[in-house]
Design an enzyme around this catalytic site. Structure first.
Site, PDB file in Angstrom:
ATOM      1  N   TYR A   1       0.682  -1.198  -0.006  1.00  7.63           N
ATOM      2  CA  TYR A   1      -0.091  -0.064   0.002  1.00  7.63           C
ATOM      3  C   TYR A   1       0.868   1.010  -0.025  1.00  7.63           C
ATOM      4  CZ  TYR A   1      -3.565   3.415   1.784  1.00  7.63           C
ATOM      5  OH  TYR A   1      -4.059   4.529   1.844  1.00  7.63           O
TER       6      TYR A   1
ATOM      7  N   ASP B   1      -0.497  -7.338   6.788  1.00  6.95           N
ATOM      8  CA  ASP B   1      -1.460  -6.454   6.518  1.00  6.95           C
ATOM      9  C   ASP B   1      -2.702  -7.213   5.873  1.00  6.95           C
ATOM     10  OD1 ASP B   1      -3.460  -4.611   5.412  1.00  6.95           O
ATOM     11  OD2 ASP B   1      -1.993  -3.006   5.076  1.00  6.95           O
TER      12      ASP B   1
END
Ligand SMILES: *Cc1c(COP(=O)(O)O)cnc(C)c1O
Length: 382
Positions: free
Chosen positions: A102, A174
């Site tokens: 990300y 994540d």
């Protein structure tokens, strides 16, 4: 007997939330502070909402239950959770990260962690030999996203956990893209699971939240100390919004995945689409590993179109699907990683990964699959 996860999405871990009045929906404890009964004693166990709050605590217990964690801490955003996670590291420590990450996390590592003396090494975590070669005496954490963002690459969580533990490092995963409904990294050996609660957990594109889930209680206590001291914990009303979203997590995840499967198959057959990156397709290079370590492929699809002009046209012409950042909600969103989520990733890495001007990322929502397909068709062909 342990309740099934569908039931725990709705009822949490506790049998009933005890508010004294029998409210079915967990009340929003919109208070900053709690009365003390005598010096050194608070009647309820709650002192001050930055540290703890009943609405937030109920949410944290529910998330911990869904992830199979010793405990969870709720933050004011996904990034607040990621930042708190890296607070476990000291100057001189090194973290090895997936290169398919990300963009906000890349910026945090560069602009905040770097200044704090934490070294960051990017590695292709889908290739265990490369990951092993990247490990050094200073490695204290391995940080992965699987499926990766936006290339949907799959990292073997079990193998990474073994490698991290051999090196005396923590494995942080994540899990935003699959949510605890499809994947539970702690059960595969991870030490910390992160979530942007903004995405699938809340699910309605209406609030911002984040979570850290810890494999053991001492680690959870360390994370909670960071959260209450730094003060980036989740507000009670936002905690309530996430709780409300969670009640339908299982139904949303199933239907969004069903939609995604149909759309991925349709995209694959379209002439203007040159590549479809979806781990639910058998030709996806991570298909087998994803199948071994999760229960589903989720509802995120990245795809490549023939020219940058086609990409631009699709972004400008979609009418039902919304050209916007974020993912995981009931509304389908289309993102241009190059200028949106991954603008902060160095150009060299972007090119090596394939984040180019022809790549689009689709978060498949809960609309009728045929309506989404019709919209993509008119945008691609218009
Ligand atoms: C959105 C996102 C984040 C950051 O979460 P926020 O809630 O936007 O702060 C972190 N990781 C992934 C994979 C995300 O998609």
């Amino acid at each position: 007997m342990e309740r099934r996860r569908e039931t725990r999405c709705i009822h949490g871990e506790a049998h009933r939330f005890k508010d004294g009045l029998g409210a079915i929906s967990v009340p929003v404890y919109q208070t900053a502070s709690f009365r003390h009964t005598e010096p050194g004693h608070n009647g309820s166990g709650f002192d001050y909402t930055r540290e703890s709050n009943p609405t937030r605590q109920y949410l944290e217990e529910t998330i911990a239950s869904l992830e199979g964690a010793a405990g969870a801490v709720a933050f004011s955003s996904g990034m607040a959770a990621v930042a708190a996670c890296f607070e476990l590291l000291r100057p001189g420590d090194e973290v090895i990260c997936s290169d398919d990450l990300y963009g906000g996390t890349v910026r945090l590592l560069r602009d905040v962690c770097g200044k704090n003396g934490v070294a960051v090494t990017y590695a292709d975590t889908t290739d265990l030999a490369k990951l092993r070669a990247a490990v050094s005496g200073a490695t204290r954490a391995i940080y992965v996203e699987t499926p990766g963002n936006p290339m949907m690459r799959i990292t073997d969580i079990r193998a990474c956990a073994a490698l991290a533990h051999e090196a005396g490092a923590l494995l942080m995963v994540d899990n935003t893209f699959l949510s605890p409904y499809w994947q539970n990294p702690l059960a595969l050996g991870a030490d910390i699971v992160l979530h942007s609660g903004t995405k699938f957990l809340a699910g309605h594109n209406d609030t911002i939240a984040g979570f850290l889930c810890a494999a053991d209680q001492p680690l959870c206590d360390r994370l909670r100390l960071i959260a209450k001291t730094v003060g980036n914990t989740l507000a009670p009303f936002d905690a309530w919004l996430v709780l409300r979203g969670l009640k339908t997590l299982h139904v949303r995840m199933e239907r969004q995945q069903e939609n995604a499967r149909k759309i991925a198959a349709w995209l694959r057959a379209h002439d203007a689409v040159t590549e479809v990156l979806y781990p639910g397709l058998p030709e996806h290079p991570g298909y087998e590993i994803n199948r071994r370590q999760s229960r589903g492929a989720g509802s995120m699809i990245s795809f490549r179109v023939d020219t940058p002009e086609t990409a631009r046209r699709v972004l400008e012409r979609v009418r039902l699907v919304i050209f916007a950042e974020s993912l995981g909600g009931v509304e389908s969103l289309l993102t241009y990683p190059l200028t949106q989520t991954h603008a902060d990733v160095p150009a060299g890495i972007r090119e090596r990964l394939g984040i180019t001007d022809t790549l689009l990322r689709l978060s498949v929502g809960l609309e009728h699959a045929d309506d989404i397909i019709e919209d993509l068709r008119q945008a691609l062909e218009g």
